[in-house]
Design a protein around this motif. Structure first.
Motif, PDB file in Angstrom:
ATOM      1  N   UNK A 142      48.959  35.432  44.704  1.00 35.16           N
ATOM      2  CA  UNK A 142      47.832  34.988  45.547  1.00 35.16           C
ATOM      3  C   UNK A 142      48.139  35.312  47.000  1.00 35.16           C
ATOM      4  N   UNK A 143      47.118  35.708  47.762  1.00 35.94           N
ATOM      5  CA  UNK A 143      47.387  36.038  49.173  1.00 35.94           C
ATOM      6  C   UNK A 143      47.755  34.803  49.995  1.00 35.94           C
ATOM      7  N   UNK A 144      48.686  35.033  50.910  1.00 33.44           N
ATOM      8  CA  UNK A 144      49.075  33.984  51.863  1.00 33.44           C
ATOM      9  C   UNK A 144      48.676  34.450  53.262  1.00 33.44           C
ATOM     10  N   UNK A 145      48.608  33.553  54.198  1.00 28.90           N
ATOM     11  CA  UNK A 145      48.444  33.988  55.597  1.00 28.90           C
ATOM     12  C   UNK A 145      49.572  34.937  55.966  1.00 28.90           C
ATOM     13  N   UNK A 146      49.312  35.832  56.908  1.00 27.87           N
ATOM     14  CA  UNK A 146      50.310  36.887  57.171  1.00 27.87           C
ATOM     15  C   UNK A 146      51.624  36.322  57.718  1.00 27.87           C
ATOM     16  N   UNK A 147      51.605  35.103  58.240  1.00 31.56           N
ATOM     17  CA  UNK A 147      52.842  34.502  58.759  1.00 31.56           C
ATOM     18  C   UNK A 147      53.805  34.083  57.642  1.00 31.56           C
ATOM     19  N   UNK A 254      48.133  26.339  46.269  1.00 38.56           N
ATOM     20  CA  UNK A 254      48.521  27.753  46.172  1.00 38.56           C
ATOM     21  C   UNK A 254      49.797  27.928  45.361  1.00 38.56           C
ATOM     22  N   UNK A 255      50.769  27.078  45.616  1.00 37.10           N
ATOM     23  CA  UNK A 255      52.020  27.143  44.853  1.00 37.10           C
ATOM     24  C   UNK A 255      51.746  26.901  43.366  1.00 37.10           C
ATOM     25  N   UNK A 256      50.894  25.940  43.098  1.00 37.70           N
ATOM     26  CA  UNK A 256      50.589  25.603  41.702  1.00 37.70           C
ATOM     27  C   UNK A 256      49.861  26.775  41.036  1.00 37.70           C
ATOM     28  N   UNK A 257      48.945  27.394  41.779  1.00 39.60           N
ATOM     29  CA  UNK A 257      48.220  28.526  41.188  1.00 39.60           C
ATOM     30  C   UNK A 257      49.152  29.722  40.977  1.00 39.60           C
ATOM     31  N   UNK A 258      50.087  29.876  41.902  1.00 34.53           N
ATOM     32  CA  UNK A 258      51.001  31.013  41.759  1.00 34.53           C
ATOM     33  C   UNK A 258      51.954  30.809  40.570  1.00 34.53           C
ATOM     34  N   UNK A 259      52.445  29.600  40.402  1.00 34.16           N
ATOM     35  CA  UNK A 259      53.320  29.382  39.233  1.00 34.16           C
ATOM     36  C   UNK A 259      52.491  29.524  37.959  1.00 34.16           C
TER      37      UNK A 259
END
Ligand SMILES: CCCCCCCCCCCCCC(=O)SCCNC(=O)CCNC(=O)[C@H](O)C(C)(C)COP(=O)(O)OP(=O)(O)OC[C@H]1O[C@@H](n2cnc3c(N)ncnc32)[C@H](O)[C@@H]1OP(=O)(O)O
Length: 530
Positions: A142-147, A254-259
């Motif tokens: 999943x995309x994250x902010x560029x930072x 986001x972490x949950x969706x990525x896992x």
């Protein structure tokens, strides 16, 4: 260095109005809420309690039951009756004061996920969504902010384990006034996360792109789970942690969706996870119980207040244990015992509704870690040790019982006398007592209860002699049969068990609605989560 925690983290794919965040932060951490309960209510009247608020929280559970044993005379008995009713009242209040769940609509993230809703009527057990295949799942994170950037954490690298340790140490768990902080050791993380068949890409970190500082983590391990008669290949998700300065920015979804994405890519669609927070919807809820081993120290760190009508000497006497164990044939488990231990534990766990289906190697890992291998001697007194398993072997060489516990210390901050609190947590156990009879059979239950009283009294002695300060257990397994008698006190932490993408009928958590232990039905939960 720029403050890595300044930019907010956008979530992609679930609605986020922002209005829901205020009520969520600070979250009750892990397995416990910060709402007052029987125990903390008592303390508020006397002395402010200090409790780590984690799903593995060590909290004092002495308040209620200690009051009830004050005095021996008949007037004291009458007083005790009154106190009992106060206890009952407080217990009921405690139940009422469990955190109120938000309405389903307020779970902006969870309402988009395949989980059971609060008012859903379950008519059958099984997966919620079955339509996808791994090919339907995106290949890229999943995309994250560029930072920020994702990182797959290499747990074979001691420096990486140290980074996770540092993140958890400072951000995973602490009590409301920062007096206790959970201290998962590096060896503990190695044990907890590197079980056989682990998936290296299920250890997911978020780093600040510029500095590479680790600011968030989530992990999964593969497990086979049995829900009643169905065995499901699943993930066990744990150690979700976000740096304090990045809270309430919707990074957790986001972490949950990525896992979830990474697990789904392996054609696995179900997961088990536990939390102290109420989410839609627990399949079971267990309560924490605590047994003082070193009451004086617990008192000195501000953890166990002196109940009214008691003296310190009486409290010490109350929790005094014999110096040696009583069961003949009780000894530290050796690696060679695994055959018998496996058969015994499998037979015992078969009686429960929610259990892990272990492989032999897997069980060896959980009960022995590396102890007894060439590189790590099976030294009971090794200061770095994280898990202890004991067996009872009869004169014919048959292993009749297993009991185990693991170590999770907390750092005590700013105390002039003590800098740590060392808790033993009950882990897996089993007994042949009553094993051939159904769980509901009164004779079988009586046999099991007598045996567990002896087994756990010995476990308390072992833990005390190893230097533990407190022994913690949940109301799962057959624990409700012995917790009261062995002087465990109810804590104020609850642990909710959740299934992802699987609906199941509710499973008993080991206590009645009024908060009393259910020593007859006990719990259907047999999964001990770290
Ligand atoms: C098939 C495979 C599936 C695999 C996945 C299975 C599911 C696994 C699920 C994870 C199992 C983890 C098991 C463990 O490790 S439980 C231990 C959790 N960790 C801690 O308690 C450590 C200290 N706290 C933190 O680090 C943060 O407060 C956490 C990370 C907890 C939340 O960060 P933050 O405070 O910055 O919030 P946000 O703005 O980013 O996000 C807000 C959203 O997150 C929902 N939230 C809050 N706490 C939890 C929680 N413990 N489980 C699930 N969801 C949680 C919350 O309801 C809200 O959603 P919604 O109310 O709007 O809907």
């Amino acid at each position: 260095m720029a403050d890595p925690t300044e930019p907010s983290v956008e979530d992609h794919g679930e609605s986020s109005s922002g209005e829901e965040d205020d009520e969520l932060v600070p979250h009750p951490v892990g397995g416990q809420t910060s709402m007052s309960t029987e125990n903390s209510k008592l303390k508020k009247k006397k002395k402010k309690s200090k409790k780590p608020k984690a799903k593995n929280a060590v909290t004092d559970g002495t308040g209620g039951s200690d009051i009830a044993i004050a005095g021996n005379s008949s007037s004291a008995k009458a007083q005790s009756t009154n106190i009992r009713s106060i206890e009952d009242l407080l217990r009921q209040l405690a139940i009422q004061e469990q955190p109120q769940k938000k309405s389903m609509d307020d779970y902006k993230f969870w309402k988009t996920q395949p989980v059971t809703t609060f008012d859903e009527k379950i008519d059958d057990e099984g997966p919620i969504e079955i339509s996808k295949t791994p090919d339907d799942i995106p290949d890229t994170p999943y995309p994250l902010l560029k930072e920020f950037e994702w990182d797959t954490m290499d747990l074979s690298d001691a420096d990486v384990i140290k980074e996770i340790f540092d993140l958890l140490y400072a951000n995973y768990v602490e009590d409301s006034d920062s007096t206790f902080r959970f201290n998962y050791s590096r060896r503990f993380l190695d044990w907890a996360l590197r079980a056989p068949d682990f998936r290296p890409d299920w250890y997911i970190g978020v780093r600040v792109a510029g500095t590479k500082k680790l600011v968030a983590f989530i992990s999964g391990i593969p497990v086979r789970l049995r829900v009643r008669n169905t065995t499901i290949q699943s993930a066990e998700v744990n150690f979700l942690c976000i740096h304090k300065k990045l809270r309430s920015k919707r990074l957790a979804p986001l972490l949950i969706k990525e896992v979830t994405r990474r697990v789904n890519k392996q054609d696995i669609w179900q997961a088990l996870y536990t939390a102290g927070v109420v989410l839609p919807k627990p399949v079971a809820t267990c309560r924490y119980y605590h047994r003082s081993l070193n009451w004086t120290k617990l008192n000195e760190v501000g953890f166990s207040p002196l109940p009214p009508g008691m003296t310190k000497a009486k409290m010490v006497a109350k929790y005094k244990l014999p110096s040696s164990t009583s069961l003949p044939g009780l000894r530290l488990m050796q690696r060679e015992d695994i055959g018998q231990v496996y058969d015994l534990l499998v037979a015992y766990l078969n009686k429960f509704e929610l259990a892990q289906v272990f492989g032999r190697e897997e069980l060896l890992h959980w009960l022995m870690h590396d102890y007894g291998t060439e590189s790590v001697p099976n030294d009971e007194n090794d200061k770095e040790r994280v898990v202890w398993a004991y067996v009872v072997e009869n004169t014919e060489g048959v292993i009749t019982d297993l009991v185990s516990f693991y170590k999770l210390p907390s750092t005590v901050i700013g105390n002039p006398v003590h800098d740590n609190l060392v808790a033993a947590y009950e882990f897996y156990y089993a007994s042949t007592a009553g094993l051939d009879l159904p769980r509901t059979d009164p004779d079988g239950s009586a046999m099991l209860k007598s045996r567990l009283l002896l087994l756990f009294n010995d476990a308390l002695i072992l833990a005390k002699n190893l230097g533990f300060d407190v022994f913690n257990a949940l109301t799962l397994l057959d624990n409700p049969m012995f917790l009261d008698e062995l002087k465990f006190g109810a804590g104020d932490g609850y642990l909710n068990y959740y299934l992802f993408n699987y609906k199941a009928f509710p499973i008993d958590g080991g206590y009645h609605e009024d908060g009393k232990l259910d020593a007859v039905k006990r719990s259907g939960v047999a999964v001990v989560m770290l």
